[in-house]
Scaffold this active site. Sequence first.
Site, PDB file in Angstrom:
ATOM      1  N   LYS A   1       0.842  -1.204   0.000  1.00 38.69           N
ATOM      2  CA  LYS A   1       0.000   0.000   0.000  1.00 38.69           C
ATOM      3  C   LYS A   1       0.875   1.252   0.000  1.00 38.69           C
ATOM      4  O   LYS A   1       0.602   2.231  -0.703  1.00 38.69           O
ATOM      5  CB  LYS A   1      -0.949  -0.027   1.214  1.00 38.69           C
ATOM      6  CG  LYS A   1      -2.048  -1.056   1.050  1.00 38.69           C
ATOM      7  CD  LYS A   1      -2.818  -1.367   2.314  1.00 38.69           C
ATOM      8  CE  LYS A   1      -3.742  -2.571   2.052  1.00 38.69           C
ATOM      9  NZ  LYS A   1      -4.477  -3.029   3.231  1.00 38.69           N
TER      10      LYS A   1
ATOM     11  N   GLN B   1      -4.871  -2.021   9.441  1.00 37.25           N
ATOM     12  CA  GLN B   1      -4.694  -3.331   8.792  1.00 37.25           C
ATOM     13  C   GLN B   1      -5.266  -4.442   9.688  1.00 37.25           C
ATOM     14  O   GLN B   1      -4.903  -4.541  10.853  1.00 37.25           O
ATOM     15  CB  GLN B   1      -3.197  -3.571   8.516  1.00 37.25           C
ATOM     16  CG  GLN B   1      -2.901  -4.821   7.735  1.00 37.25           C
ATOM     17  CD  GLN B   1      -3.454  -4.779   6.309  1.00 37.25           C
ATOM     18  OE1 GLN B   1      -3.316  -3.794   5.605  1.00 37.25           O
ATOM     19  NE2 GLN B   1      -4.103  -5.847   5.889  1.00 37.25           N
TER      20      GLN B   1
ATOM     21  N   ASP C   1     -11.456   2.014   3.727  1.00 33.91           N
ATOM     22  CA  ASP C   1     -11.760   0.586   3.558  1.00 33.91           C
ATOM     23  C   ASP C   1     -13.271   0.367   3.420  1.00 33.91           C
ATOM     24  O   ASP C   1     -13.708  -0.725   3.044  1.00 33.91           O
ATOM     25  CB  ASP C   1     -11.266  -0.203   4.784  1.00 33.91           C
ATOM     26  CG  ASP C   1      -9.928  -0.889   4.535  1.00 33.91           C
ATOM     27  OD1 ASP C   1      -9.576  -1.081   3.357  1.00 33.91           O
ATOM     28  OD2 ASP C   1      -9.250  -1.229   5.519  1.00 33.91           O
TER      29      ASP C   1
END
Length: 284
Positions: A52, A96, A119
Amino acid sequence: MSNIIDGKVVSAAVKDRVANEVKALGDKGVSVCLAVILVGDDPASKIYVANKKKACEQLGIISKEYVLPANTCQEDLLALVNQLNNDKTVNGILCQLPLPKGLDEKAVIAAISADKDVDAFHPVNVGKIMIGDYDFVPCTPAGIMEMLKYYNIDVNGKECVVIGRSNIVGKPMGMLLLHKNGTVTIAHSRTKDLKSVTSKADILVAAVGKANFVTADMVKDGAVVIDVGMNRNADGKLCGDVDFAAVEPKASYITPVPGGVGPMTIAMLMQNTLTAAKRQNNLD
Ligand code: NAP
């Protein structure tokens, strides 16, 4: 018979588009920044976070990384989320997953400001997807919709079957296909006679997590087959949920693994981060 849907090509197109927009914002003095929180030292999570960061760098997006030890307490993690929520230089926040044992993932997701939730896991964003009024879409289903669009695959009126009902893939995938007027079935481990369900699919999405789960007898001739799975076979090689060699001749379009859905996920994260920055600067 089939055409291969090339995730590398489509993700490159998305990244180009995002990079151009990030550059244009930069020319107006607006920066784009993604903050990534990594708790603990799970090897797979470390690779995802590194990828990322690399994508951000390629696209001109500022990336801020917050690495916390595995024994971080809930309170400290929530304090960091809160600090990033209030930081005007940060547009997107991603924590994460999975978190180490003892940390409450649901509480962390709910603590991230819905406006910075790139997200799209926050309950507000999940609800917005349900009603069809959304800015952020979970990156994997968003990437699949982008691939369908790129290859001019029309969803309107099609029988769409999604195998898997996770909150990050199966359920939002079903909603996005429904919003494009697909007739959607979401199958799962309790579905009876799965083969008869999948055999009706014009568009079949497999998000199960089991190598070679979708066999040729489960697929209709001419179906579009999207393989979300990321599994390791007996030789340790990355493979999807679909028995590619057997299904490919029957499908009209099919995604390979690797090189299919996988590259789209990070590209759509970059897209969501750009969207967040535009919205926060009233430029959308
Ligand atoms: P998950 O949370 O484990 O969900 C798996 C789903 O498959 C569940 O809904 C489960 O049903 C269903 N299932 C399991 N066995 C089944 C069976 N025998 N018949 C029918 N359905 C069955 O997984 P996920 O997070 O959605 O991920 C799915 C796969 O996609 C994994 O391989 C993951 O690594 C991969 N993935 C890839 C990307 C990417 O970027 N390419 C992103 C995310 C995930 P129940 O709900 O009834 O248990």
